[in-house]
Design an enzyme around this catalytic site. Structure first.
Site, PDB file in Angstrom:
ATOM      1  N   THR A  15      25.839  17.072  89.061  1.00  0.00           N
ATOM      2  CA  THR A  15      24.994  17.220  90.243  1.00  0.00           C
ATOM      3  C   THR A  15      25.030  18.636  90.821  1.00  0.00           C
ATOM      4  OG1 THR A  15      26.764  16.519  91.742  1.00  0.00           O
ATOM      5  CG2 THR A  15      25.355  14.786  90.853  1.00  0.00           C
ATOM      6  N   ASP A  16      24.039  18.891  91.662  1.00  0.00           N
ATOM      7  CA  ASP A  16      24.015  20.154  92.393  1.00  0.00           C
ATOM      8  C   ASP A  16      24.619  19.917  93.781  1.00  0.00           C
ATOM      9  OD1 ASP A  16      22.015  18.877  93.894  1.00  0.00           O
ATOM     10  OD2 ASP A  16      20.382  19.989  92.928  1.00  0.00           O
ATOM     11  N   VAL A  17      24.517  20.875  94.652  1.00  0.00           N
ATOM     12  CA  VAL A  17      25.144  20.791  95.972  1.00  0.00           C
ATOM     13  C   VAL A  17      24.584  19.636  96.812  1.00  0.00           C
ATOM     14  CG1 VAL A  17      23.589  22.429  97.125  1.00  0.00           C
ATOM     15  CG2 VAL A  17      25.959  22.218  97.901  1.00  0.00           C
TER      16      VAL A  17
END
Length: 134
Positions: A15-17
């Site tokens: 995942t990203d932030v």
């Protein structure tokens, strides 16, 4: 056309932030699903004994809904041989156990030898995929 299903859990590293799956990771999910579709042992055998490997010729993805950290996904794969040199994998991402399509994918593969020259799709793969999909 019958399909092969491969399950994937979304981990933090995917995942990203924002906690959503980073877009390029779907290509990794597709790769894993194809490996299980064809068979990891067969892929090793093809490379070691025949010097043949698969490479992506073209990939198209359409994102419809993002997956989040902790989601359980299904990569549903169908394959067709467009010619004796090209296989097209239709690979879609669904929430596990649902018909909610999140990503639609189309990945075209070709085979190359150790010299990176185009070679026909291996008959062993054609036979095993045909048997699997009946």
């Amino acid at each position: 056309m019958a399909q092969h299903t491969h399950r994937v859990r979304v981990y933090y590293e995917d995942t990203d932030v924002s906690g959503m799956v980073y877009h390029s990771n779907y290509l990794k999910y597709f790769e894993r699903a194809r490996e299980h579709f064809i068979g990891p042992d067969e892929l090793v055998r093809l490379l070691d004994e025949e010097g043949t490997g698969f490479v992506v010729y073209k990939a198209e993805l359409t994102y419809k809904e993002g997956a989040r950290l902790g989601d359980q996904l299904e990569i549903r794969s169908r394959v067709e041989a467009e010619s004796k040199y090209r296989a097209i994998f239709h690979q879609d991402v669904y929430r596990e156990g649902t018909d909610i399509q999140m990503v639609e994918g189309r990945v075209e593969l070709v085979c190359v030898n150790r010299e990176q020259k185009l070679v026909p799709l291996p008959q062993s793969v054609i036979d095993s995929v045909t048997a699997l999909l009946g």
